[in-house]
Design a protein around this motif. Structure first.
Motif, PDB file in Angstrom:
ATOM      1  N   MET A   1      24.251  87.655  42.434  1.00  0.00           N
ATOM      2  CA  MET A   1      25.488  88.381  42.721  1.00  0.00           C
ATOM      3  C   MET A   1      26.721  87.608  42.246  1.00  0.00           C
ATOM      4  O   MET A   1      27.744  88.188  41.932  1.00  0.00           O
ATOM      5  N   ILE A   2      26.631  86.266  42.180  1.00  0.00           N
ATOM      6  CA  ILE A   2      27.778  85.452  41.780  1.00  0.00           C
ATOM      7  C   ILE A   2      27.792  85.282  40.265  1.00  0.00           C
ATOM      8  O   ILE A   2      26.805  84.892  39.655  1.00  0.00           O
ATOM      9  N   GLU A   3      28.956  85.571  39.670  1.00  0.00           N
ATOM     10  CA  GLU A   3      29.127  85.449  38.228  1.00  0.00           C
ATOM     11  C   GLU A   3      30.316  84.552  37.929  1.00  0.00           C
ATOM     12  O   GLU A   3      31.117  84.239  38.816  1.00  0.00           O
ATOM     13  N   THR A   4      30.442  84.151  36.675  1.00  0.00           N
ATOM     14  CA  THR A   4      31.536  83.290  36.245  1.00  0.00           C
ATOM     15  C   THR A   4      32.219  83.891  35.035  1.00  0.00           C
ATOM     16  O   THR A   4      31.553  84.362  34.099  1.00  0.00           O
ATOM     17  N   VAL A  35      34.528  81.173  49.919  1.00  0.00           N
ATOM     18  CA  VAL A  35      34.392  82.561  50.366  1.00  0.00           C
ATOM     19  C   VAL A  35      33.194  83.263  49.745  1.00  0.00           C
ATOM     20  O   VAL A  35      32.649  84.213  50.318  1.00  0.00           O
ATOM     21  N   LEU A  36      32.766  82.804  48.580  1.00  0.00           N
ATOM     22  CA  LEU A  36      31.659  83.481  47.900  1.00  0.00           C
ATOM     23  C   LEU A  36      30.326  83.261  48.603  1.00  0.00           C
ATOM     24  O   LEU A  36      29.352  83.969  48.322  1.00  0.00           O
ATOM     25  N   LYS A  37      30.277  82.305  49.522  1.00  0.00           N
ATOM     26  CA  LYS A  37      29.062  82.114  50.299  1.00  0.00           C
ATOM     27  C   LYS A  37      28.819  83.285  51.250  1.00  0.00           C
ATOM     28  O   LYS A  37      27.717  83.442  51.785  1.00  0.00           O
ATOM     29  N   THR A  38      29.847  84.093  51.474  1.00  0.00           N
ATOM     30  CA  THR A  38      29.717  85.271  52.328  1.00  0.00           C
ATOM     31  C   THR A  38      29.711  86.563  51.508  1.00  0.00           C
ATOM     32  O   THR A  38      29.970  87.636  52.045  1.00  0.00           O
ATOM     33  N   ALA A  39      29.402  86.470  50.230  1.00  0.00           N
ATOM     34  CA  ALA A  39      29.465  87.644  49.348  1.00  0.00           C
ATOM     35  C   ALA A  39      28.561  88.771  49.822  1.00  0.00           C
ATOM     36  O   ALA A  39      28.912  89.952  49.712  1.00  0.00           O
ATOM     37  N   ARG A 166      31.142  81.430  68.920  1.00  0.00           N
ATOM     38  CA  ARG A 166      29.992  80.652  68.460  1.00  0.00           C
ATOM     39  C   ARG A 166      29.638  80.988  67.014  1.00  0.00           C
ATOM     40  O   ARG A 166      29.371  80.106  66.198  1.00  0.00           O
ATOM     41  N   ALA A 167      29.647  82.272  66.671  1.00  0.00           N
ATOM     42  CA  ALA A 167      29.330  82.690  65.301  1.00  0.00           C
ATOM     43  C   ALA A 167      30.412  82.225  64.328  1.00  0.00           C
ATOM     44  O   ALA A 167      30.108  81.797  63.206  1.00  0.00           O
ATOM     45  N   LEU A 168      31.671  82.281  64.758  1.00  0.00           N
ATOM     46  CA  LEU A 168      32.766  81.833  63.898  1.00  0.00           C
ATOM     47  C   LEU A 168      32.682  80.336  63.631  1.00  0.00           C
ATOM     48  O   LEU A 168      32.881  79.880  62.497  1.00  0.00           O
ATOM     49  N   LEU A 169      32.378  79.566  64.669  1.00  0.00           N
ATOM     50  CA  LEU A 169      32.238  78.124  64.494  1.00  0.00           C
ATOM     51  C   LEU A 169      31.095  77.794  63.538  1.00  0.00           C
ATOM     52  O   LEU A 169      31.181  76.842  62.749  1.00  0.00           O
ATOM     53  N   ALA A 170      30.041  78.599  63.580  1.00  0.00           N
ATOM     54  CA  ALA A 170      28.889  78.360  62.702  1.00  0.00           C
ATOM     55  C   ALA A 170      29.243  78.544  61.235  1.00  0.00           C
ATOM     56  O   ALA A 170      28.625  77.933  60.350  1.00  0.00           O
ATOM     57  N   LEU A 171      30.247  79.375  60.959  1.00  0.00           N
ATOM     58  CA  LEU A 171      30.662  79.611  59.568  1.00  0.00           C
ATOM     59  C   LEU A 171      31.301  78.376  58.943  1.00  0.00           C
ATOM     60  O   LEU A 171      31.341  78.235  57.726  1.00  0.00           O
ATOM     61  N   TYR A 172      31.821  77.492  59.796  1.00  0.00           N
ATOM     62  CA  TYR A 172      32.596  76.352  59.293  1.00  0.00           C
ATOM     63  C   TYR A 172      31.942  75.008  59.611  1.00  0.00           C
ATOM     64  O   TYR A 172      32.614  74.002  59.809  1.00  0.00           O
ATOM     65  N   ARG A 173      30.628  74.991  59.628  1.00  0.00           N
ATOM     66  CA  ARG A 173      29.911  73.732  59.842  1.00  0.00           C
ATOM     67  C   ARG A 173      29.921  72.883  58.568  1.00  0.00           C
ATOM     68  O   ARG A 173      29.935  73.401  57.456  1.00  0.00           O
TER      69      ARG A 173
END
Length: 265
Positions: A1-4, A35-39, A166-173
């Motif tokens: 899904m990720i392109e350059t 942000v692309l890690k959540t694509a 808890r879910a939000l904190l997990a996004l920024y580990r």
């Protein structure tokens, strides 16, 4: 899904999804992580667009240096659009992404069909200076835990944080020094924001979406953009999500529906 896509002076990564003939560009706001890690999550969130649009979700350029400006960010997106043969697109910019989207619409009006600005500003608001200043202080000090907590508490409504902390904190580990430096550079770019007096150059229809509990830029920031465009007799619509935070786009599925309906008019 990720392109350059490769431009003259940089490379930009983006996610592409959807199969429609029209182009819809999403420019996200500041993020501590890539942000692309959540694509995949973004693709699901914008699935109602997928039949009518091919969606391009852009990050900032891959390699950035101190002094990277909002103008350069806008030039990068415009350059990528041209390289990808997207002569005219609908653009949604959220927060800093809205600052970038404004600049594109002002300096590259031929590239923009319709413009959506979510929780954005056209010049630095007092709240914006205070909140982003604290983010910068914490990031420079390497206080990642405090930064993440401050970021979450100001970006989302209280009720959303209570439910999903808890879910939000997990996004920024596991925030790396490189990610902190990138965040610092992009945050610093907001200091030079100065689009308000150039809003008259926007030629396309605009939807401005504000949040009643915007704890990052303030609701006033969105109100001022909408009022300015109205005073200029521009084609503008304005809606406030009362009771929702700065990142109402992530709190409320209806947010995307409203954008989609505006673009379909």
């Amino acid at each position: 899904m990720i392109e350059t896509v490769t431009l003259e002076n940089c490379e930009m990564e983006f996610a592409r999804f959807g199969t429609g003939a029209k182009a819809f560009i999403i420019i996200p706001g500041l993020s501590i992580k890539n942000v692309l890690k959540t694509a995949d999550v973004v693709a699901e969130a914008y699935k109602i667009f997928a039949e009518d649009y091919t969606i391009y979700f852009f990050d900032r350029r891959k390699e950035i240096q101190p002094g990277y400006t909002l103008t350069e960010m806008a030039d990068d997106i415009a350059g990528a659009m041209k390289k990808l043969n997207l002569p005219r697109a609908d653009i949604f910019g959220f927060s800093q992404g809205g600052m970038i989207a404004q600049d594109i619409a002002i300096r590259y009006p031929e590239l923009v069909n319709k413009l959506v600005l979510g929780s954005s500003s056209s010049y630095p608001e007092p709240m914006q200076k205070t909140v982003l200043g604290e983010w910068l202080r914490l990031a420079k000090a390497g206080e990642t835990s405090a930064l993440v907590n401050h970021f979450i508490e100001h970006a989302f409504s209280k009720k959303f944080v209570e439910r999903y902390r808890r879910a939000l904190l997990a996004l920024y580990r596991k925030i790396s020094p490189e990610e902190l430096e990138r965040f610092i550079i992009c945050t610093n770019a907001c200091d030079a924001l100065n689009a308000y007096d150039s809003l008259e150059k926007i030629q396309c229809p605009v939807l401005v979406l504000g949040s009643g509990e915007d704890g990052v830029l303030s609701l006033d920031a969105s109100v001022k953009i909408a009022d300015k465009l109205k005073s200029l007799k521009k084609n503008v619509e304005f809606y406030i999500y009362e009771g929702y935070g700065h990142a109402a786009v992530d709190e409320l599925p209806e947010y995307k529906t409203r954008i989609f309906q505006f673009l379909q008019k």
